[in-house]
Design an enzyme around this catalytic site. Structure first.
Site, mmCIF file in Angstrom:
data_model
loop_
_atom_site.group_PDB
_atom_site.id
_atom_site.type_symbol
_atom_site.label_atom_id
_atom_site.label_comp_id
_atom_site.label_asym_id
_atom_site.label_seq_id
_atom_site.Cartn_x
_atom_site.Cartn_y
_atom_site.Cartn_z
ATOM 1 N N ARG A 1 0.805 -1.247 0.000
ATOM 2 C CA ARG A 1 0.000 0.000 0.000
ATOM 3 C C ARG A 1 0.825 1.279 0.000
ATOM 4 O O ARG A 1 0.403 2.267 -0.607
ATOM 5 C CB ARG A 1 -1.054 -0.015 1.114
ATOM 6 C CG ARG A 1 -0.580 0.010 2.499
ATOM 7 C CD ARG A 1 -1.317 -0.985 3.366
ATOM 8 N NE ARG A 1 -0.726 -2.301 3.204
ATOM 9 C CZ ARG A 1 -1.395 -3.396 2.865
ATOM 10 N NH1 ARG A 1 -2.689 -3.348 2.722
ATOM 11 N NH2 ARG A 1 -0.770 -4.544 2.731
ATOM 12 N N THR A 2 1.992 1.277 0.627
ATOM 13 C CA THR A 2 2.793 2.507 0.593
ATOM 14 C C THR A 2 3.247 2.775 -0.839
ATOM 15 O O THR A 2 3.162 3.904 -1.336
ATOM 16 C CB THR A 2 4.013 2.385 1.530
ATOM 17 O OG1 THR A 2 3.555 1.981 2.815
ATOM 18 C CG2 THR A 2 4.755 3.702 1.651
ATOM 19 N N LYS B 1 25.763 -5.380 -9.056
ATOM 20 C CA LYS B 1 27.122 -5.430 -9.625
ATOM 21 C C LYS B 1 28.139 -4.814 -8.675
ATOM 22 O O LYS B 1 29.313 -4.709 -9.013
ATOM 23 C CB LYS B 1 27.159 -4.662 -10.937
ATOM 24 C CG LYS B 1 26.181 -5.135 -11.992
ATOM 25 C CD LYS B 1 26.200 -4.173 -13.191
ATOM 26 C CE LYS B 1 24.936 -4.282 -14.009
ATOM 27 N NZ LYS B 1 24.760 -3.111 -14.873
ATOM 28 N N ARG C 1 11.668 3.159 0.448
ATOM 29 C CA ARG C 1 11.362 2.130 1.467
ATOM 30 C C ARG C 1 12.624 1.277 1.559
ATOM 31 O O ARG C 1 13.077 0.726 0.552
ATOM 32 C CB ARG C 1 10.155 1.311 1.007
ATOM 33 C CG ARG C 1 9.973 -0.069 1.607
ATOM 34 C CD ARG C 1 9.463 -0.098 3.029
ATOM 35 N NE ARG C 1 8.206 0.558 3.264
ATOM 36 C CZ ARG C 1 7.032 -0.047 3.434
ATOM 37 N NH1 ARG C 1 6.953 -1.354 3.340
ATOM 38 N NH2 ARG C 1 5.944 0.652 3.709
ATOM 39 N N HIS D 1 8.111 5.404 10.033
ATOM 40 C CA HIS D 1 7.280 5.392 8.837
ATOM 41 C C HIS D 1 6.448 6.679 8.905
ATOM 42 O O HIS D 1 5.248 6.648 9.175
ATOM 43 C CB HIS D 1 6.391 4.145 8.871
ATOM 44 C CG HIS D 1 5.771 3.767 7.555
ATOM 45 N ND1 HIS D 1 5.756 4.598 6.452
ATOM 46 C CD2 HIS D 1 5.117 2.625 7.181
ATOM 47 C CE1 HIS D 1 5.133 3.978 5.455
ATOM 48 N NE2 HIS D 1 4.742 2.785 5.874
HETATM 49 N N1 CP Z 1 1.221 0.078 5.961
HETATM 50 C C1 CP Z 1 2.247 -0.236 5.130
HETATM 51 O O1 CP Z 1 3.350 0.341 5.186
HETATM 52 O O2 CP Z 1 1.936 -1.214 4.235
HETATM 53 P P1 CP Z 1 2.922 -1.779 3.112
HETATM 54 O O3 CP Z 1 4.076 -2.447 3.836
HETATM 55 O O4 CP Z 1 2.090 -2.734 2.300
HETATM 56 O O5 CP Z 1 3.431 -0.617 2.312
#
Ligand code: CP
Length: 360
Positions: free
Chosen positions: A92-93, A121, A142, A175
């Site tokens: 979702r992020t 590499k 991420r 987050h």
């Molecule tokens: N809530 C959240 O960060 O979900 P994802 O890990 O699916 O991005």
């Protein structure tokens, strides 16, 4: 965005020295003319910013309802490009950022694992980041490593590169954009009962490694008379850095493993998953901690206005039968992420005023 980052991170000898500075002492390094350049951790957000972002998210949501509104939004950043660098799994992020960029008309590139980039590499992180920055105006990250997004900001600053950075989840640490959408969900859910101020919130599950509850806890200093209940097995208690922060800001919190006792007391229950990906040992079935799950029987125990949240993905923590209860807001919470992330990106690129002008 073109004259970003004249800030003076250069005055530090190296990354390690910079990283070890208390977050609250280096907020200015990520600001310019009173506006954030990079979004890296929750301590960057104050109440005025949070209120502005919630209003902006709602305005984008409303504009996107009509073809004319959607067309206006998609013209705002059609000259900008974003890179989604997601080297830790995400559904979702990733998708909500992707769609937030689409709403604003941005062009997107993506890498979803180091095995598909030249890192395989042997290219260094520094060179990888500099390469992304050659092509785009915004990098959304991420990463499994704590502090990686901040390091990216630092690298770009060292190279005087005018590219913005957003942390889309940094290992078990933070987050911050999830915390923004969580605040938006809490404020919207409580809009008829005075908003988030004066509310009691239970955070349940793996608090030690759950970056969502850590980032959300930091934001509580922006709201009046919040009481937190940290409900977890002993081994997954909230880490000391968060507890010290809450003590410093006089935010009341209680630690317990008595979920049943807390349930009737609170206004919101924020469920989290056991973060197995950070365990050395393979998970046993007995590791699912059923006493920290929310079941359909619990719906009769909680208050009529109490909302049930979850950052998702879930495994066993909330029984599927709970989904149809109107107090279960996690699917709305998930969708709120897209509007909030569009609000944040519009703010970073300074087009938020053009959105607000539509409502004057
Ligand atoms: N809530 C959240 O960060 O979900 P994802 O890990 O699916 O991005």
């Amino acid at each position: 965005m073109d004259e970003l980052k004249e800030v003076t991170i250069q005055t530090y000898k190296g990354w390690d020295e910079f990283y070890n500075i208390e977050k609250s002492d280096k907020l200015d390094f990520f600001m310019r003319n009173g506006r954030m350049l990079d979004v890296l951790f929750s301590q960057q957000f104050d109440r005025a910013f949070l209120d502005d972002m919630c209003l902006l998210a709602t305005r984008i949501r409303r504009m996107a309802l009509t073809k004319m509104g959607a067309q206006k939004l998609s013209g705002l950043l059609s000259h900008k490009r974003a890179m989604l660098y997601f080297v830790q799994p995400s559904t979702r992020t990733f998708i909500s950022f992707l769609n937030a960029c689409h709403i604003l008309g941005m062009k997107i590139s993506e890498i979803r694992g180091t095995t598909t980039s030249s890192e395989v590499k042997g290219e260094s992180q520094e060179d990888t980041i500099r390469t992304f920055a050659s092509y785009v105006d915004l990098i959304i990250i991420r990463h499994p490593e704590e502090g990686f997004a901040e390091k990216t900001s630092w690298i770009l600053n060292q190279n005087k590169t005018p590219v913005a950075v957003i942390n889309g989840g940094s290992g078990p640490d933070q987050h911050p954009t999830q915390a923004l959408l969580d605040i938006y969900t809490l404020e919207r859910s409580f809009r008829n009962i005075g908003g988030l101020d004066n509310k009691k919130i239970a955070m349940v599950g793996d608090l030690k490694r759950g970056r969502t509850v850590r980032s959300l806890s930091y934001l509580m200093r922006n709201y009046k008379d919040i009481k937190l209940y940290f409900v977890s097995p002993e081994i997954f208690r909230m880490r000391d850095d968060i507890k010290s922060f809450l003590n410093k800001h006089n935010i009341e919190f209680h630690e317990t493993d008595d979920f049943a006792g807390v349930m009737p007391e609170v206004d919101a229950i924020y469920m989290t998953r056991i973060q197995k990906e950070y365990s050395e040992a393979p998970a046993e079935e007995s590791d699912i901690y059923p006493q920290f799950h929310f079941t359909k029987e619990h719906l009769s125990v909680i208050q009529s206005h109490c909302i049930i949240m979850h950052p998702l993905p879930r495994r066993y923590e909330i029984e599927v039968e709970v989904d149809k209860d109107p107090r279960a807001v996690y699917w709305k919470q998930e969708r709120n992420g897209m509007w909030m992330r569009a609000a944040l990106i519009s703010y970073l690129f300074g087009v938020d005023d053009q959105i607000s002008a539509e409502f004057r």
